[in-house]
Scaffold this active site. Structure first.
Site, PDB file in Angstrom:
ATOM      1  N   PHE A 194      -6.501  43.247  30.530  1.00  0.00           N
ATOM      2  CA  PHE A 194      -7.232  42.381  29.951  1.00  0.00           C
ATOM      3  C   PHE A 194      -7.952  42.694  28.533  1.00  0.00           C
ATOM      4  O   PHE A 194      -8.613  43.712  28.399  1.00  0.00           O
ATOM      5  CB  PHE A 194      -8.459  41.811  30.924  1.00  0.00           C
ATOM      6  N   LEU A 249     -10.006  46.600  31.821  1.00  0.00           N
ATOM      7  CA  LEU A 249     -10.557  45.794  30.975  1.00  0.00           C
ATOM      8  C   LEU A 249     -10.987  46.489  29.450  1.00  0.00           C
ATOM      9  O   LEU A 249     -11.718  47.704  29.588  1.00  0.00           O
ATOM     10  CB  LEU A 249     -12.225  45.388  31.553  1.00  0.00           C
ATOM     11  N   GLU A 250     -10.653  45.785  28.431  1.00  0.00           N
ATOM     12  CA  GLU A 250     -11.122  46.299  27.011  1.00  0.00           C
ATOM     13  C   GLU A 250     -11.890  44.965  26.764  1.00  0.00           C
ATOM     14  O   GLU A 250     -11.116  44.040  26.338  1.00  0.00           O
ATOM     15  CB  GLU A 250      -9.905  46.585  26.229  1.00  0.00           C
ATOM     16  N   LEU A 251     -13.231  45.285  26.699  1.00  0.00           N
ATOM     17  CA  LEU A 251     -14.111  44.092  26.394  1.00  0.00           C
ATOM     18  C   LEU A 251     -14.723  44.482  24.936  1.00  0.00           C
ATOM     19  O   LEU A 251     -14.147  45.028  24.006  1.00  0.00           O
ATOM     20  CB  LEU A 251     -15.157  43.944  27.260  1.00  0.00           C
TER      21      LEU A 251
END
Length: 635
Positions: free
Chosen positions: A314, A337-339
């Protein structure tokens, strides 16, 4: 290889001389046979290399450019794209409308020109696409690395040959400039391909692991096997790279992939994925290996909760990332997760502001500030605060905003430094944060509000903004802006600078600048983040490092890594296999003292206890006493 063969291969004149002797003897005939053998070996080698080159040669294919990629493209201007009024507007309506179906309106945010109305996938259709990918993967998982490399090489050839069209497509769908598209889309994607071609096979091939004394007769290896169907839910800021990058990693590791793109860039992503499918077809593989899902957020759970999705990558906001992670727990699907980020640039005392000003401007304003690893905070010593603010302000005021897809009066592309933002949806929130910061003591040097282009009135432009005297406790200093806004915070001690840099819930990237590289490195080691560049910006991701580094963050910026060996292997299931080195000589056997049913618990314990002491005790006296205990228990 015989010495005679080497002699004939490297000294042919000697052999020819012998061959030309009259009344040749046995020696000359032997040399002739060596010459023939050498030429035969060379011929076989050349045939083999030609065969290898033919297998590795990129496959050429055609994929027509969309008409909207032409700067001269004209269309209807959308004044309110967020509403579903397009269904009743004959100029915007889908070509084949169906009752009850959702549609996505695509438009150029820099001009508001209408691009297309495309159908949004339903949950049922998403399930069908996942099934198609799964069936295609059954044969792809056994493909060779040579076949996978040929696909990557063919796609790379197409991308390089069509780089201007690809850049224009991303510009049309996101409002960015051609330079930003070249840097953030084309270069990075080619670099990913180059890395996979050079190192992907080495990363994924079986690797031998170490053994110990007790298992010295065993050989152990780890195999990296495909997971099946993986998913990538990606953001809109780099539609080409964000879609192609996880796709390359997934397919090269033997998986099929379902890509869920943002509804903001369905038009461009559909075209890019179409090119990938055409490349697969041209290379002789099933194009169903890659599936594109275009839907609204409420249907996205059909991807995140599917039992057939074995991994999710994501890229997006913290808010949506939390929802994805929660949904993935239904089937314990692993998630990367790369937020968001609030990346700091720590400027150590004595830094040369003029030397790095150009780099800092690109760090803030590239892609109109819509970068997860863009510079959002400058943390500068109080003695240099005013100089930095003055430098940034002077250059920011000279920035030219506009659309590279809108021809100038002379018929050429207008000179543009910054493009549009993806939409006007966040303008009110940005203005609120800036106004609140000013009320709390920050100094607004330039910008601070939405900007209306002279002849592109419907474009989504936000003015380049510089805020000085920002305090770390202000809301704007704690909120990811994702906009062309530079915040300048000052410190008095290096420890204070580190505390400010670490003083947010984010921890994605950072950079440290200063005249003393050793001091920069010490500061970099103390920053709470996943990646740091010293006297540089975002170098941990761009093409010059060939994508060999893991990309990701800590804290609220997410977890897991993509890129590099870590990212490629995260899309595989490691399987450990142990075999005997010499099965004809030695195999595992159970000593009689341990064989079930155990005849004596005390004796079996003495045996195991003695064995542990012999192998692992660190005192020789204990090793010796354990050996005696082991021998006694063995009788």
């Amino acid at each position: 290889m015989s010495t005679g063969f080497l002699h004939a291969l490297f000294h042919p004149l000697v052999s020819l001389e012998l061959f030309s002797r009259p009344n040749g003897d046995a020696t000359s005939s032997v040399d002739v046979s060596y010459i023939l053998t050498a030429f035969m070996a060379i011929g076989i080698y050349l045939v083999f290399k030609r065969y290898q080159n033919a297998r590795n040669r990129p496959v050429l294919f055609e994929w027509p450019a969309p008409s909207a990629a032409d700067p001269g493209f004209s269309s209807v201007t959308i004044t309110n794209p967020s509403l579903e009024s397009h269904l009743s507007n004959p100029n915007l309506a889908p070509s084949m409308p169906f009752a009850g179906r959702k549609y996505i309106t695509c438009y150029d945010p820099s001009t508001s020109l209408f691009l297309a109305t495309l159908p949004a996938d339903s949950a049922f259709e998403i399930g069908e696409k996942i099934g198609l990918a799964g069936r295609a993967q059954l044969s792809w998982r056994s493909s060779t690395f040579t076949e996978r490399k040929r696909f990557v090489r063919s796609l790379m050839r197409w991308l390089v040959d069509n780089r201007e069209v690809c850049a224009r497509v991303t510009c049309r769908d996101t409002g960015k400039t051609l330079v930003d598209a070249a840097l953030g889309e084309i270069l990075t994607t080619c670099s990913k391909m180059e890395w996979i071609l050079a190192h992907g096979e080495q990363v994924l091939r079986p690797e031998k692991r170490h053994s110990n004394l007790t298992l010295s007769y065993k050989t152990s290896k780890v195999y990296h096997e495909p997971l099946g169907v993986v998913a990538a839910i990606v953001s809109w800021n780099y539609p080409l790279h964000n879609a192609i990058s996880p796709l390359l990693a997934a397919l090269f590791s033997g998986n099929a992939i379902v890509i869920k793109c943002s509804e903001n860039v369905v038009w461009s992503t559909t075209w890019f994925i179409g090119a990938v499918k055409e490349c697969l077809r041209a290379c002789g593989h099933d194009p169903n290996l890659v599936q594109l899902v275009a839907c609204y957020p409420e249907e996205a759970e059909a991807v995140t909760t599917s039992a057939f999705i074995k991994h999710i990558t994501f890229i997006g906001s913290e808010t949506v990332g939390r929802k994805v992670a929660q949904a993935a727990t239904v089937h314990l699907t692993p998630v990367n997760l790369e937020l968001g980020g609030k990346d700091p640039a720590v400027l150590l005392p004595g830094v040369n502001i003029n030397q790095y000003a150009s780099m800092w401007m690109r760090g803030v304003f590239q892609n109109a500030g819509q970068n997860c690893i863009g510079i959002e905070r400058f943390i500068v010593h109080s003695s240099q605060h005013d100089e930095l603010v003055r430098t940034l302000t002077e250059r920011t005021k000279r920035l030219r905003f506009g659309s590279v897809m809108s021809p100038s009066a002379e018929g050429y592309i207008a000179p543009v430094d910054c493009g549009a933002m993806i939409s006007r949806d966040r303008f009110s929130e940005l203005e609120r944060l800036i106004n609140n910061a000013v009320e709390e003591g920050a100094s607004l040097e330039t910008g601070g509000s939405r900007w209306k282009h002279v002849y592109l009135e419907e474009g989504a432009y936000f003015s380049g903004t510089v805020l000085g005297n920002v305090e770390n406790g202000m809301e704007i200093a704690q909120t990811e802006l994702f906009a062309p806004v530079a915040l300048v915070l000052k410190y008095d001690t290096i420890q204070e600078a580190i505390d400010i840099a670490n003083g947010t819930r984010f921890g994605l990237g950072a950079s440290v600048f200063g005249p003393d590289q050793n001091l920069c490195l010490k500061v970099a080691r103390r920053l709470d983040c996943g990646m740091v560049a010293v006297n540089d910006f975002a170098i941990f991701y761009v093409c010059c490092l060939s994508q060999d580094l893991p990309f990701g963050g800590t804290k609220a910026s997410g977890y897991g890594r993509f890129g590099g060996p870590e990212g490629l292997r995260s899309l595989t299931a490691p399987k450990a296999i142990v075999v005997d080195k010499w099965p004809w000589l030695m195999q595992t056997s159970i000593p009689a003292i341990l064989d079930y049913p155990v005849r004596s618990l005390n004796q079996s314990w003495d045996f195991i206890s003695g064995l542990i002491g012999v192998l692992y005790a660190d005192r020789w006296s204990e090793k010796f006493s354990s050996l005696k205990r082991l021998i006694r228990a063995s009788w």
